[in-house]
Design an enzyme around this catalytic site. Structure first.
Site, PDB file in Angstrom:
ATOM      1  N   ARG A 121       0.808  -1.225   0.000  1.00  0.00           N
ATOM      2  CA  ARG A 121       0.000   0.000   0.000  1.00  0.00           C
ATOM      3  C   ARG A 121       0.844   1.280   0.000  1.00  0.00           C
ATOM      4  O   ARG A 121       0.373   2.341   0.383  1.00  0.00           O
ATOM      5  CB  ARG A 121      -0.990   0.014   1.169  1.00  0.00           C
ATOM      6  CG  ARG A 121      -1.987  -1.141   1.111  1.00  0.00           C
ATOM      7  CD  ARG A 121      -3.048  -1.022   2.203  1.00  0.00           C
ATOM      8  NE  ARG A 121      -4.032  -2.078   2.085  1.00  0.00           N
ATOM      9  CZ  ARG A 121      -3.957  -3.254   2.682  1.00  0.00           C
ATOM     10  NH1 ARG A 121      -2.915  -3.528   3.460  1.00  0.00           N
ATOM     11  NH2 ARG A 121      -4.901  -4.163   2.520  1.00  0.00           N
ATOM     12  N   LYS A 143       2.775  10.927 -11.939  1.00  0.00           N
ATOM     13  CA  LYS A 143       1.867  10.073 -12.705  1.00  0.00           C
ATOM     14  C   LYS A 143       2.538   8.719 -12.922  1.00  0.00           C
ATOM     15  O   LYS A 143       3.649   8.648 -13.449  1.00  0.00           O
ATOM     16  CB  LYS A 143       1.543  10.698 -14.065  1.00  0.00           C
ATOM     17  CG  LYS A 143       0.483  11.773 -14.031  1.00  0.00           C
ATOM     18  CD  LYS A 143       0.121  12.168 -15.462  1.00  0.00           C
ATOM     19  CE  LYS A 143      -0.999  13.167 -15.514  1.00  0.00           C
ATOM     20  NZ  LYS A 143      -1.360  13.507 -16.909  1.00  0.00           N
ATOM     21  N   GLU A 185       8.639  16.527 -26.124  1.00  0.00           N
ATOM     22  CA  GLU A 185       8.109  16.946 -24.830  1.00  0.00           C
ATOM     23  C   GLU A 185       8.724  18.265 -24.374  1.00  0.00           C
ATOM     24  O   GLU A 185       8.103  19.015 -23.610  1.00  0.00           O
ATOM     25  CB  GLU A 185       8.344  15.853 -23.779  1.00  0.00           C
ATOM     26  CG  GLU A 185       7.551  14.573 -24.011  1.00  0.00           C
ATOM     27  CD  GLU A 185       6.068  14.695 -23.634  1.00  0.00           C
ATOM     28  OE1 GLU A 185       5.607  15.820 -23.357  1.00  0.00           O
ATOM     29  OE2 GLU A 185       5.390  13.652 -23.625  1.00  0.00           O
ATOM     30  N   LYS A 227       6.796  22.467 -15.633  1.00  0.00           N
ATOM     31  CA  LYS A 227       5.975  21.363 -15.149  1.00  0.00           C
ATOM     32  C   LYS A 227       5.781  21.452 -13.643  1.00  0.00           C
ATOM     33  O   LYS A 227       4.679  21.173 -13.138  1.00  0.00           O
ATOM     34  CB  LYS A 227       6.582  20.014 -15.528  1.00  0.00           C
ATOM     35  CG  LYS A 227       5.672  18.851 -15.126  1.00  0.00           C
ATOM     36  CD  LYS A 227       5.906  17.579 -15.895  1.00  0.00           C
ATOM     37  CE  LYS A 227       4.827  16.550 -15.566  1.00  0.00           C
ATOM     38  NZ  LYS A 227       5.006  15.281 -16.292  1.00  0.00           N
ATOM     39  N   GLU A 237      -4.555  16.677 -11.758  1.00  0.00           N
ATOM     40  CA  GLU A 237      -5.114  16.968 -13.070  1.00  0.00           C
ATOM     41  C   GLU A 237      -6.614  17.255 -13.015  1.00  0.00           C
ATOM     42  O   GLU A 237      -7.404  16.768 -13.824  1.00  0.00           O
ATOM     43  CB  GLU A 237      -4.833  15.816 -14.058  1.00  0.00           C
ATOM     44  CG  GLU A 237      -4.882  16.253 -15.512  1.00  0.00           C
ATOM     45  CD  GLU A 237      -4.340  15.177 -16.445  1.00  0.00           C
ATOM     46  OE1 GLU A 237      -3.158  15.287 -16.808  1.00  0.00           O
ATOM     47  OE2 GLU A 237      -5.089  14.266 -16.810  1.00  0.00           O
ATOM     48  N   ARG A 241      -3.510  21.103 -14.996  1.00  0.00           N
ATOM     49  CA  ARG A 241      -2.458  20.151 -15.367  1.00  0.00           C
ATOM     50  C   ARG A 241      -2.719  19.492 -16.719  1.00  0.00           C
ATOM     51  O   ARG A 241      -1.791  19.034 -17.377  1.00  0.00           O
ATOM     52  CB  ARG A 241      -2.292  19.090 -14.281  1.00  0.00           C
ATOM     53  CG  ARG A 241      -1.139  18.135 -14.563  1.00  0.00           C
ATOM     54  CD  ARG A 241      -0.782  17.260 -13.385  1.00  0.00           C
ATOM     55  NE  ARG A 241       0.280  16.338 -13.731  1.00  0.00           N
ATOM     56  CZ  ARG A 241       0.903  15.541 -12.876  1.00  0.00           C
ATOM     57  NH1 ARG A 241       0.581  15.561 -11.594  1.00  0.00           N
ATOM     58  NH2 ARG A 241       1.853  14.733 -13.282  1.00  0.00           N
ATOM     59  N   ASN A 245      -0.779  17.926 -21.543  1.00  0.00           N
ATOM     60  CA  ASN A 245      -1.071  16.879 -22.514  1.00  0.00           C
ATOM     61  C   ASN A 245      -1.285  17.428 -23.918  1.00  0.00           C
ATOM     62  O   ASN A 245      -1.914  16.767 -24.757  1.00  0.00           O
ATOM     63  CB  ASN A 245      -2.313  16.088 -22.080  1.00  0.00           C
ATOM     64  CG  ASN A 245      -2.053  15.240 -20.853  1.00  0.00           C
ATOM     65  OD1 ASN A 245      -1.021  14.592 -20.741  1.00  0.00           O
ATOM     66  ND2 ASN A 245      -2.982  15.260 -19.917  1.00  0.00           N
ATOM     67  N   HIS A 248      -1.143  15.090 -26.837  1.00  0.00           N
ATOM     68  CA  HIS A 248      -1.181  13.720 -26.334  1.00  0.00           C
ATOM     69  C   HIS A 248      -2.476  12.987 -26.680  1.00  0.00           C
ATOM     70  O   HIS A 248      -2.472  11.758 -26.797  1.00  0.00           O
ATOM     71  CB  HIS A 248      -0.972  13.707 -24.822  1.00  0.00           C
ATOM     72  CG  HIS A 248       0.423  14.017 -24.394  1.00  0.00           C
ATOM     73  ND1 HIS A 248       1.071  15.184 -24.752  1.00  0.00           N
ATOM     74  CD2 HIS A 248       1.317  13.313 -23.643  1.00  0.00           C
ATOM     75  CE1 HIS A 248       2.292  15.181 -24.223  1.00  0.00           C
ATOM     76  NE2 HIS A 248       2.464  14.064 -23.562  1.00  0.00           N
ATOM     77  N   HIS A 252      -1.641   9.650 -28.225  1.00  0.00           N
ATOM     78  CA  HIS A 252      -1.959   8.367 -27.604  1.00  0.00           C
ATOM     79  C   HIS A 252      -2.772   7.485 -28.543  1.00  0.00           C
ATOM     80  O   HIS A 252      -2.619   6.256 -28.552  1.00  0.00           O
ATOM     81  CB  HIS A 252      -2.718   8.589 -26.295  1.00  0.00           C
ATOM     82  CG  HIS A 252      -1.865   9.100 -25.182  1.00  0.00           C
ATOM     83  ND1 HIS A 252      -2.387   9.520 -23.974  1.00  0.00           N
ATOM     84  CD2 HIS A 252      -0.523   9.273 -25.079  1.00  0.00           C
ATOM     85  CE1 HIS A 252      -1.404   9.916 -23.181  1.00  0.00           C
ATOM     86  NE2 HIS A 252      -0.262   9.778 -23.828  1.00  0.00           N
ATOM     87  N   HIS A 265       6.662   7.372 -28.014  1.00  0.00           N
ATOM     88  CA  HIS A 265       5.707   8.306 -27.419  1.00  0.00           C
ATOM     89  C   HIS A 265       5.914   9.731 -27.942  1.00  0.00           C
ATOM     90  O   HIS A 265       4.963  10.405 -28.337  1.00  0.00           O
ATOM     91  CB  HIS A 265       5.841   8.286 -25.895  1.00  0.00           C
ATOM     92  CG  HIS A 265       5.008   9.311 -25.202  1.00  0.00           C
ATOM     93  ND1 HIS A 265       3.626   9.299 -25.223  1.00  0.00           N
ATOM     94  CD2 HIS A 265       5.362  10.406 -24.486  1.00  0.00           C
ATOM     95  CE1 HIS A 265       3.168  10.324 -24.535  1.00  0.00           C
ATOM     96  NE2 HIS A 265       4.200  11.012 -24.075  1.00  0.00           N
TER      97      HIS A 265
END
Length: 366
Positions: A121, A143, A185, A227, A237, A241, A245, A248, A252, A265
């Site tokens: 956990r 993330k 990026e 960032k 997000e 935030r 992206n 993206h 994606h 990517h």
């Protein structure tokens, strides 16, 4: 020289160290989380280059240092590979005071962070990104995720590292294609937040491709600064935030549609940024000169600016179907990161018919 950018998240705050030779300096022990053991998570490309060096640096600070070597590539960012990390932790009898070290690119970092969030956990982890893309983006902000065949990064958690160490010397062994992918990026930060940085990138893109340390240090530092500001304002997000992206949503879809690992990517993000900029143009938010300027810089960086055809029968329809699985989609409505004005981004929906036009136009020379 080492510079440090701080992520301000109250008790979850941490430093991002940027410099040359930082992996070796870890032997000094400064800032290392205490623990009963360390587990280095790396891949079969990076392990022969830096695995032994990191093991030696950590050996003075932990009673035991273990290493698990994952297969390299986006195609392996899935449950079976993630379980290799858990297998190693359990085989070595690691307790909740173990510290995980992610030594590699974005895939290694994302999976190590997700494993750290899940194991008992939650156990601490440290990011040691060895690719430009990971240094300027995926290692920063907490993330963590694995992919699903129907969508990229759809299974994961927000879980912050204890620190990030960007050793610019590791970029010397980075393949040219991976370096270019990382530049995608870097470039995105200009249109969404800082056009002065975009100006700087236009003037220094050749130096970055030549891996000049001073130029790389500035690009990594400024990217992390932007960032860090965004993440500090919106860690999970909920709004702001999402601007990170940019490109993206389309990107994606390219990665999933082509099969993970066929396009890197950053390559998907590059073509995706052009699509998002073209959509911004057609919505009257930016002019054609801005789109052309973005496209020209991406070309100079060695990146694709035309999207691939992922379905010969209904290419735009396939893109739309994949984008509806995007994390920013709401009630099936795709929400895009668009450029409201150069240096300022906005998240909004767009009519499917217009998005189809953009996809058709931007895949015409695929």
């Amino acid at each position: 020289m080492k510079t440090t950018v701080s992520i301000a998240l109250d008790e979850r705050s941490y430093p991002i160290d940027i410099g040359t030779g930082l992996l070796a300096q870890l032997a000094g022990g400064e800032g290392l989380p205490p623990g009963t053991a360390a587990l280095i998570v790396t891949n079969d490309t990076v392990a022969p280059l830096y695995g032994a060096q990191l093991q030696a640096a950590l050996a003075a600070h932990y009673p035991a240092v273990h290493q698990v070597v994952l297969p390299d590539g986006e195609a392996h960012k899935e449950w079976q590979t993630l379980n290799l990390i858990f297998d190693a932790l359990l085989t070595h009898g690691c307790d909740r005071k173990v510290v995980l070290y992610a030594l590699g690119g974005g895939v290694v970092g994302d999976m190590t962070g997700f494993a750290a969030a899940c194991y008992m956990r939650g156990v601490p982890f440290v990011q040691l990104p060895t690719t430009l893309l990971a240094q300027v983006d995926s290692s920063v902000g907490g993330k963590t995720a694995i992919n699903h065949p129907l969508g990229k990064n759809m299974i994961g958690a927000f879980y912050q590292p204890r620190r990030v160490v960007c050793d610019l010397a590791t970029l010397d062994t980075l393949p040219a294609r991976e370096l270019s992918a990382g530049l995608a990026e870097v470039i995105k930060y200009g249109p969404i937040a800082d056009m002065a940085f975009f100006d700087w990138l236009e003037a220094h893109i050749d130096a970055l491709l030549a891996r000049e340390r001073t130029a790389l240090a500035h690009a990594v530092r400024r990217s992390c600064e932007i960032k860090a500001q965004v993440v500090a304002a919106d860690e999970r997000e909920g709004g702001l935030r999402a601007i990170l992206n940019f490109g993206h949503t389309f990107g994606h879809a390219i990665e999933a549609g082509m099969g993970y690992g066929v396009w890197l990517h950053g390559e998907g993000v590059a073509a995706g940024m052009v699509m998002a900029a073209e959509l911004s143009l057609r919505l009257g938010l930016v002019d054609a000169a801005f789109v052309q300027r973005l496209r020209a810089l991406l070309v100079r960086a060695g990146l694709p600016v035309w999207g691939p055809v992922i379905d010969a029968q209904d290419n735009a329809g396939r893109y739309l179907a994949l984008m509806r699985v995007d994390k920013k989609a709401e009630a099936g409505e795709i929400r895009f990161v668009l450029i409201d004005a150069p240096g300022r981004a906005v998240v909004r929906a767009a009519p499917d018919a217009l998005v189809r036009e953009v996809i058709d136009a931007c895949c015409a020379v695929a």
